[in-house]
Design a protein around this motif. Structure first.
Motif, PDB file in Angstrom:
ATOM      1  N   PRO A  57      -0.946  20.861 -11.841  1.00  0.00           N
ATOM      2  CA  PRO A  57      -0.766  19.468 -11.383  1.00  0.00           C
ATOM      3  C   PRO A  57      -2.050  18.968 -10.720  1.00  0.00           C
ATOM      4  O   PRO A  57      -2.695  19.736  -9.985  1.00  0.00           O
ATOM      5  N   ILE A  58      -2.410  17.718 -10.971  1.00  0.00           N
ATOM      6  CA  ILE A  58      -3.674  17.221 -10.403  1.00  0.00           C
ATOM      7  C   ILE A  58      -3.622  17.191  -8.871  1.00  0.00           C
ATOM      8  O   ILE A  58      -4.654  17.176  -8.217  1.00  0.00           O
ATOM      9  N   ALA A  59      -2.391  17.230  -8.296  1.00  0.00           N
ATOM     10  CA  ALA A  59      -2.243  17.277  -6.824  1.00  0.00           C
ATOM     11  C   ALA A  59      -2.877  18.536  -6.245  1.00  0.00           C
ATOM     12  O   ALA A  59      -3.174  18.598  -5.044  1.00  0.00           O
ATOM     13  N   SER A  60      -3.077  19.546  -7.071  1.00  0.00           N
ATOM     14  CA  SER A  60      -3.647  20.798  -6.533  1.00  0.00           C
ATOM     15  C   SER A  60      -5.176  20.717  -6.427  1.00  0.00           C
ATOM     16  O   SER A  60      -5.800  21.611  -5.857  1.00  0.00           O
ATOM     17  N   PHE A  61      -5.759  19.636  -6.950  1.00  0.00           N
ATOM     18  CA  PHE A  61      -7.222  19.495  -6.862  1.00  0.00           C
ATOM     19  C   PHE A  61      -7.613  18.811  -5.552  1.00  0.00           C
ATOM     20  O   PHE A  61      -7.032  17.794  -5.172  1.00  0.00           O
ATOM     21  N   GLN A  62      -8.648  19.375  -4.916  1.00  0.00           N
ATOM     22  CA  GLN A  62      -9.005  18.866  -3.588  1.00  0.00           C
ATOM     23  C   GLN A  62      -9.519  17.424  -3.604  1.00  0.00           C
ATOM     24  O   GLN A  62      -9.351  16.695  -2.626  1.00  0.00           O
ATOM     25  N   VAL A  70       1.347   9.605  -5.479  1.00  0.00           N
ATOM     26  CA  VAL A  70       1.672  10.972  -5.034  1.00  0.00           C
ATOM     27  C   VAL A  70       2.633  11.631  -6.025  1.00  0.00           C
ATOM     28  O   VAL A  70       2.424  12.774  -6.467  1.00  0.00           O
ATOM     29  N   LYS A  71       3.666  10.898  -6.392  1.00  0.00           N
ATOM     30  CA  LYS A  71       4.657  11.432  -7.338  1.00  0.00           C
ATOM     31  C   LYS A  71       3.956  11.800  -8.658  1.00  0.00           C
ATOM     32  O   LYS A  71       4.159  12.891  -9.204  1.00  0.00           O
ATOM     33  N   ALA A  83       0.834  -1.210   0.000  1.00  0.00           N
ATOM     34  CA  ALA A  83       0.000   0.000   0.000  1.00  0.00           C
ATOM     35  C   ALA A  83       0.869   1.260   0.000  1.00  0.00           C
ATOM     36  O   ALA A  83       0.592   2.223  -0.736  1.00  0.00           O
ATOM     37  N   GLN A  84       1.938   1.252   0.810  1.00  0.00           N
ATOM     38  CA  GLN A  84       2.824   2.423   0.877  1.00  0.00           C
ATOM     39  C   GLN A  84       3.459   2.691  -0.491  1.00  0.00           C
ATOM     40  O   GLN A  84       3.548   3.847  -0.937  1.00  0.00           O
ATOM     41  N   ALA A  85       3.897   1.629  -1.143  1.00  0.00           N
ATOM     42  CA  ALA A  85       4.554   1.793  -2.450  1.00  0.00           C
ATOM     43  C   ALA A  85       3.572   2.379  -3.472  1.00  0.00           C
ATOM     44  O   ALA A  85       3.929   3.269  -4.255  1.00  0.00           O
ATOM     45  N   ALA A  86       2.328   1.886  -3.464  1.00  0.00           N
ATOM     46  CA  ALA A  86       1.322   2.397  -4.418  1.00  0.00           C
ATOM     47  C   ALA A  86       1.010   3.856  -4.116  1.00  0.00           C
ATOM     48  O   ALA A  86       0.871   4.682  -5.029  1.00  0.00           O
ATOM     49  N   LEU A  87       0.921   4.196  -2.834  1.00  0.00           N
ATOM     50  CA  LEU A  87       0.658   5.590  -2.435  1.00  0.00           C
ATOM     51  C   LEU A  87       1.804   6.498  -2.923  1.00  0.00           C
ATOM     52  O   LEU A  87       1.559   7.564  -3.510  1.00  0.00           O
ATOM     53  N   MET A 133      -5.817  -3.391  -0.640  1.00  0.00           N
ATOM     54  CA  MET A 133      -6.748  -3.459  -1.778  1.00  0.00           C
ATOM     55  C   MET A 133      -7.289  -2.069  -2.107  1.00  0.00           C
ATOM     56  O   MET A 133      -7.319  -1.642  -3.266  1.00  0.00           O
ATOM     57  N   GLN A 134      -7.714  -1.335  -1.063  1.00  0.00           N
ATOM     58  CA  GLN A 134      -8.307  -0.009  -1.287  1.00  0.00           C
ATOM     59  C   GLN A 134      -7.268   0.989  -1.818  1.00  0.00           C
ATOM     60  O   GLN A 134      -7.530   1.742  -2.759  1.00  0.00           O
ATOM     61  N   VAL A 135      -6.093   0.975  -1.196  1.00  0.00           N
ATOM     62  CA  VAL A 135      -5.082   1.980  -1.560  1.00  0.00           C
ATOM     63  C   VAL A 135      -4.523   1.723  -2.974  1.00  0.00           C
ATOM     64  O   VAL A 135      -4.327   2.660  -3.749  1.00  0.00           O
ATOM     65  N   THR A 136      -4.302   0.451  -3.311  1.00  0.00           N
ATOM     66  CA  THR A 136      -3.794   0.177  -4.670  1.00  0.00           C
ATOM     67  C   THR A 136      -4.875   0.511  -5.710  1.00  0.00           C
ATOM     68  O   THR A 136      -4.557   1.016  -6.788  1.00  0.00           O
ATOM     69  N   THR A 137      -6.142   0.270  -5.369  1.00  0.00           N
ATOM     70  CA  THR A 137      -7.237   0.613  -6.293  1.00  0.00           C
ATOM     71  C   THR A 137      -7.297   2.129  -6.481  1.00  0.00           C
ATOM     72  O   THR A 137      -7.458   2.629  -7.605  1.00  0.00           O
ATOM     73  N   ASP A 138      -7.146   2.863  -5.386  1.00  0.00           N
ATOM     74  CA  ASP A 138      -7.167   4.332  -5.473  1.00  0.00           C
ATOM     75  C   ASP A 138      -5.956   4.866  -6.237  1.00  0.00           C
ATOM     76  O   ASP A 138      -6.047   5.880  -6.938  1.00  0.00           O
ATOM     77  N   ALA A 139      -4.814   4.182  -6.092  1.00  0.00           N
ATOM     78  CA  ALA A 139      -3.615   4.616  -6.837  1.00  0.00           C
ATOM     79  C   ALA A 139      -3.878   4.484  -8.337  1.00  0.00           C
ATOM     80  O   ALA A 139      -3.548   5.380  -9.122  1.00  0.00           O
ATOM     81  N   VAL A 140      -4.509   3.377  -8.743  1.00  0.00           N
ATOM     82  CA  VAL A 140      -4.868   3.201 -10.149  1.00  0.00           C
ATOM     83  C   VAL A 140      -5.837   4.312 -10.568  1.00  0.00           C
ATOM     84  O   VAL A 140      -5.693   4.923 -11.632  1.00  0.00           O
TER      85      VAL A 140
END
Ligand code: COS
Length: 377
Positions: A272-277, A260-261, A252-256, A326-333
């Protein structure tokens, strides 16, 4: 209360992190495609001392505490959950002997692990998964020997292990009171490795069927007493489940980190999409989940190291961290959109790898059953 890792634990973490970044992460995609580990990788893991992590000092191992072992598995989980699984299977297959074996069995098994040997834990069968007491493999006493017959399914390391922990039933009528554990070395006549599974994820780990046809083992290879196998299997799973949690946290940490990057680099609508809430909220939720899963895994490991009863917390840590993976890798995708869904980036593999965390070493439904039983009865 001290949440900090010790100097020794930090040093180990750093060493394994470097190993993973050099030997595992760059090859994770290739190993996934090839359905096997890079040639020589497990030998390198053995040289790094990763195959005998739980061997006590008195048997020539590093004698690490559970917190240190979990810290190492988290690092391995960041690189490739398949390789982490192969390595962690050694611990799973060793606990029955460390917890209930004779001095001779412990010495022989630990010597093997110290020399870089691999072990496999064989409980599951085609018709006995969650119902571990339903094992149909038979062990019939014949003088000073036992004769084993049956089939095992989904056994990690089966194609590469040097030794196997086989659970068989010594009672004609079956049932959990007849479950008994045996050590069966590879190459024992009548003992064959069957088909290798073509899996959705953790593809570099070997998962195979095992076939036992009139396999003769001496009575001295029995671990514990006849009928003690169910308790041995449950105690083993208690000890090993937090490590599934640790691998899940790493995954999960690796996917996060990758999401993030990407979110800082990817521009849409001129920024950058990081600026969207909406992205920020997803990142924050992912980080909360990873951190809480890590804390739960570390707590149960600490409880085990203190000699406390930890069955319920082991199930909680495994279940929660697997769901988080499962949740974090899905959200990373999701954050990475079409690129996340493509094999060009590693997160789709991570999402496939995460699924097994909710299934193996007891499905998350079984973990919830164990937790509810501990709370209610
Ligand atoms: N530690 C020690 N003993 C345990 C135990 C544990 N964690 N859990 C159960 N036991 C003992 C119980 O005390 C009971 O002993 P007594 O009959 O002497 O009282 C016995 O084992 C049976 O327990 P229980 O009645 O709870 O067993 P069930 O068959 O109802 O259910 C579950 C047990 C479902 C929890 C068990 O079969 C299980 O964990 N299944 C999943 C198996 C699994 O993880 N498979 C993955 C394969 S390995 S990759």
């Amino acid at each position: 209360m001290d949440f900090a890792l010790t100097e020794d634990q930090l040093e180990l973490q750093e060493m394994v992190r470097e190993f993973v970044e050099k030997e595992i992460t760059p090859f994770a995609g290739e190993m996934d495609r090839n359905n096997e580990a890079m040639p020589g990788l497990m030998d390198k893991a053995a040289d790094m001392g990763l195959l005998n992590l739980i061997v006590p000092e008195e048997y020539g191992g590093p004698g690490l505490d559970s917190v240190a072992v979990a810290t190492i598995y988290e690092e391995l989980g960041k690189g490739c959950a398949g390789i982490a699984t192969s390595i962690a299977a050694n611990a799973l297959a060793s606990y029955p002997i460390l917890l209930s074996g004779t001095e001779e069995q412990k010495k022989t098994h630990c010597d093997l692990l110290n020399e870089g040997g691999l072990a496999a834990f064989a409980l599951t069968e085609p018709n006995a998964g969650s119902d571990a007491g339903g094992v149909a493999t038979k062990a019939v006493k014949d003088g000073d020997n036992y004769i084993l017959n049956g089939t095992k399914a989904f056994i990690t390391n089966a194609g590469v292990a040097d030794t196997f922990l086989i659970f068989a039933n010594t009672r004609k009528t079956g049932g959990i009171r007849g479950l008994t554990a045996f050590i069966v070395p590879k190459g024992t006549p009548g003992f064959k490795v069957g088909k290798k599974e073509d899996k959705m994820g953790i593809r570099p780990s070997y998962t195979c069927e095992l076939i036992l046809q009139d396999v003769v083992v001496p009575a001295s290879s029995r671990v514990g007493r006849e009928g003690e196998g169910f308790r041995i299997a449950m105690n083993t799973l208690d000890s090993a489940r937090p490590f599934v949690g640790a691998v899940s946290v790493g995954l999960a940490q690796a996917a996060l980190d990758i999401a993030v990057k990407y979110s800082k680099e990817r521009k849409q609508f001129g920024q950058p999409i990081a600026s969207f809430q909406m992205i920020q909220a997803m990142v924050a939720d992912m980080a909360i989940k990873v951190e809480t899963a890590r804390l739960l895994v570390q707590k149960v490991c600490w409880m085990r190291d203190q000699g406390m009863n930890f069955t319920k917390e082991a199930a909680m840590a495994k279940c929660y961290a697997a769901d988080v993976a499962m949740q974090v890798t899905t959200d990373a995708v999701q954050i990475m959109g079409g690129y996340g869904y493509s094999r060009e980036y590693p997160v789709e593999k991570m999402m496939r790898d995460a699924k097994i965390m909710q299934i193996y070493e007891g499905t998350n439904q079984i973990q919830r059953l164990v937790i509810a039983n501990k709370i209610l009865y």
